[in-house]
Design a protein around this motif. Structure first.
Motif, short mmCIF file in Angstrom:
data_model
loop_
_atom_site.label_atom_id
_atom_site.label_comp_id
_atom_site.label_asym_id
_atom_site.label_seq_id
_atom_site.Cartn_x
_atom_site.Cartn_y
_atom_site.Cartn_z
N VAL A 86 -15.50 68.11 51.59
CA VAL A 86 -14.40 67.70 50.39
C VAL A 86 -14.75 66.92 49.70
O VAL A 86 -14.42 66.85 48.62
N ILE A 87 -15.40 65.79 50.35
CA ILE A 87 -15.85 64.56 49.16
C ILE A 87 -16.76 64.98 47.92
O ILE A 87 -16.54 64.63 47.23
N GLY A 88 -18.13 65.75 48.51
CA GLY A 88 -19.43 65.73 47.92
C GLY A 88 -18.93 66.66 46.72
O GLY A 88 -18.91 66.93 45.90
N GLY A 89 -19.03 68.44 47.63
CA GLY A 89 -18.14 69.53 46.92
C GLY A 89 -17.12 69.38 46.11
O GLY A 89 -16.81 70.07 44.57
N GLY A 90 -16.25 69.05 47.24
CA GLY A 90 -14.80 69.59 46.74
C GLY A 90 -14.61 68.06 45.76
O GLY A 90 -14.13 68.82 44.67
N PHE A 91 -14.74 67.36 45.48
CA PHE A 91 -14.45 66.35 44.65
C PHE A 91 -15.53 65.92 43.66
O PHE A 91 -15.27 65.25 42.34
N LEU A 92 -16.23 65.21 44.00
CA LEU A 92 -17.42 64.97 43.11
C LEU A 92 -17.90 65.80 42.20
O LEU A 92 -18.58 65.94 40.88
N GLY A 93 -18.54 66.42 42.76
CA GLY A 93 -19.01 67.83 41.75
C GLY A 93 -17.85 68.26 40.26
O GLY A 93 -18.00 68.70 39.43
N TRP A 94 -16.64 68.97 41.51
CA TRP A 94 -15.35 69.13 40.51
C TRP A 94 -15.27 68.15 39.27
O TRP A 94 -14.92 68.02 38.05
N LEU A 95 -15.65 66.43 39.38
CA LEU A 95 -15.03 65.55 38.78
C LEU A 95 -16.10 65.34 37.50
O LEU A 95 -16.37 65.34 35.84
N ALA A 96 -17.71 65.72 37.93
CA ALA A 96 -19.15 65.72 37.19
C ALA A 96 -18.61 66.65 36.06
O ALA A 96 -18.83 66.89 35.15
N TRP A 97 -17.83 68.04 37.12
CA TRP A 97 -17.52 69.13 35.96
C TRP A 97 -17.15 69.12 34.61
O TRP A 97 -17.21 69.41 33.96
N GLY A 98 -15.87 68.20 34.87
CA GLY A 98 -14.83 68.20 34.45
C GLY A 98 -15.10 66.78 33.51
O GLY A 98 -14.70 67.05 32.09
N TRP A 99 -16.32 66.08 33.78
CA TRP A 99 -16.29 64.80 32.48
C TRP A 99 -17.96 65.30 31.93
O TRP A 99 -17.02 65.89 30.49
N ALA A 100 -18.21 66.90 32.27
CA ALA A 100 -19.12 67.85 31.45
C ALA A 100 -18.43 68.33 30.06
O ALA A 100 -19.00 68.50 29.35
N VAL A 101 -17.54 68.98 30.98
CA VAL A 101 -16.55 70.10 29.83
C VAL A 101 -15.87 68.97 28.90
O VAL A 101 -15.59 69.30 27.56
N GLU A 102 -15.65 67.37 28.85
CA GLU A 102 -14.86 66.37 28.32
C GLU A 102 -15.82 65.92 26.81
O GLU A 102 -15.35 66.34 26.15
#
Length: 111
Positions: A86-102
């Motif tokens: 939940v924390i690692g893959g679910g939140f931090l991973g997607w947050l890093a992906w969103g940052w990279a897209v932005e």
């Protein structure tokens, strides 16, 4: 995800192959569609709403199995794995992906 079948000249696709193909297409669409939202609202907000929209139907679909599960009998390693997911893959991973897209754009971050 089908390279092993192509290399072996096994042209028979399975339901799993079709599922992965649909998942890849939907993720590609989501990557393109989410960029303007991430730029306007920020990664955390888009992540929160995206997770909410996807999680609620899954919890409802899995509700009978979740009710039947003996939660107290589950080992500690399962709970720690769930927390990490939940924390690692679910939140931090997607947050890093969103940052990279932005920051980098869709073409440089999409698989």
């Amino acid at each position: 995800f089908t390279a092993d079948k192509l290399l072996a000249a096994d042209w028979q696709a399975s339901l799993g192959d079709l599922t992965l193909l649909v998942a890849a297409a939907l993720f590609s669409y989501y990557t393109v569609a989410a960029r303007p939202l991430i730029q306007h609202h920020g990664g955390v907000t888009v992540l929160a709403y995206g997770s909410l929209v996807c999680t609620l139907p899954m919890v409802l679909w899995c509700a009978p199995a979740l009710r039947a599960l003996d939660w107290a009998a589950q080992p500690a390693w399962l709970w720690s794995g769930l927390l990490w997911q939940v924390i690692g893959g679910g939140f931090l991973g997607w947050l890093a992906w969103g940052w990279a897209v932005e920051r980098r754009g869709v073409a440089r971050t999409a698989p």
